[in-house]
Design a protein around this motif. Sequence first.
Motif, PDB file in Angstrom:
ATOM      1  N   ALA A  32      28.319  47.180  23.733  1.00 21.33           N
ATOM      2  CA  ALA A  32      29.432  46.455  24.721  1.00 21.33           C
ATOM      3  C   ALA A  32      29.254  45.067  25.044  1.00 21.33           C
ATOM      4  O   ALA A  32      28.279  44.439  25.351  1.00 21.33           O
ATOM      5  N   GLY A  48      30.632  41.934  27.466  1.00 22.76           N
ATOM      6  CA  GLY A  48      31.473  41.501  28.707  1.00 22.76           C
ATOM      7  C   GLY A  48      32.414  40.124  28.386  1.00 22.76           C
ATOM      8  O   GLY A  48      31.508  39.194  28.166  1.00 22.76           O
ATOM      9  N   CYS A 105      34.385  44.551  26.939  1.00 30.24           N
ATOM     10  CA  CYS A 105      34.604  45.018  28.345  1.00 30.24           C
ATOM     11  C   CYS A 105      35.039  43.996  29.364  1.00 30.24           C
ATOM     12  O   CYS A 105      34.326  43.093  29.442  1.00 30.24           O
ATOM     13  N   VAL A 153      26.483  46.567  29.930  1.00 25.46           N
ATOM     14  CA  VAL A 153      26.946  45.603  28.638  1.00 25.46           C
ATOM     15  C   VAL A 153      25.780  44.900  28.636  1.00 25.46           C
ATOM     16  O   VAL A 153      24.987  44.720  29.025  1.00 25.46           O
ATOM     17  N   SER A 204      27.145  39.428  27.874  1.00 27.38           N
ATOM     18  CA  SER A 204      28.268  38.971  28.688  1.00 27.38           C
ATOM     19  C   SER A 204      28.571  37.579  29.025  1.00 27.38           C
ATOM     20  O   SER A 204      27.325  36.857  29.265  1.00 27.38           O
TER      21      SER A 204
END
Length: 270
Positions: free
Chosen positions: A4, A6, A28, A44, A47
């Motif tokens: 994931a 971010g 995300c 996450v 990010s």
Amino acid sequence: MPYALGVPLYANTAPLYRFLKPNGWTLCHGVPAELNRMVLSGEVGLSLVSSYFYLEHQEELGLLPDFSVAVLGRVYSVNLFHKGRLQDLRRIALTTESATSVELLKLLLRERGVFPRYEGREGGLELLGEYDGVLLIGDKAIRAYAQLLDRLPETPHALPTRFGEVAVVDLSMLWFERTRLPFVFAVWAYRREAPPPLELVRALRRARRQGLARLGEVAEAEARRLGIHPALMEHYLWNFRYHLEEPDRLGLQAFAQALGLAFSPSYYPG
């Protein structure tokens, strides 16, 4: 489970991810305050985080060495909208989306001997009915500024900072006047014990190259999304510095020092 990534869904981050092709990872979206928490908890893997948050958590976070969301001079989207004189402000409504802009505002006002009461509030310019000032960031700020404009001037140097009784203070410009350095609003960060895959970092670099090469296309799409003039959006986006170059690192260090924080980044090796 896919890795994931971010990303705050703001116009100023669009050049970084518009052309990112999914390859074993997902995006995300959230406001910086949410993504800050998620990268620290591991929800996450990598990010964009607020620079203030990163500085507060340097011991836990690693940093991509060549990415930033920074500006030298005006940023147009981290604005204090206020009535009356700056030195007379008594109550200011603060965005709850990001701590960096809040800390920057408090620092800049404190240095001017201004100590208003701050209150976190959701909303826009209508808050000026209750408060002396309101701090807006990101899409809300650029959209609010665009709504105050009755026309675009010939040159961006002529963009106004006063609309009747409402004045607009660009915090990044105040920072530049103070330091002559860029202000870094966001960096890519990850938990030190879990660095991102090199292929993902390379994909982010490719996506950024494409985003900057096709900035007009990105600006047009973001202008449509926010309902503002494409020329204003284009000027807004080409102002950003996305590479965390030496002046940006010096700006980040200066911000840390101004807040009494250390600056000892651990950079991703790839």
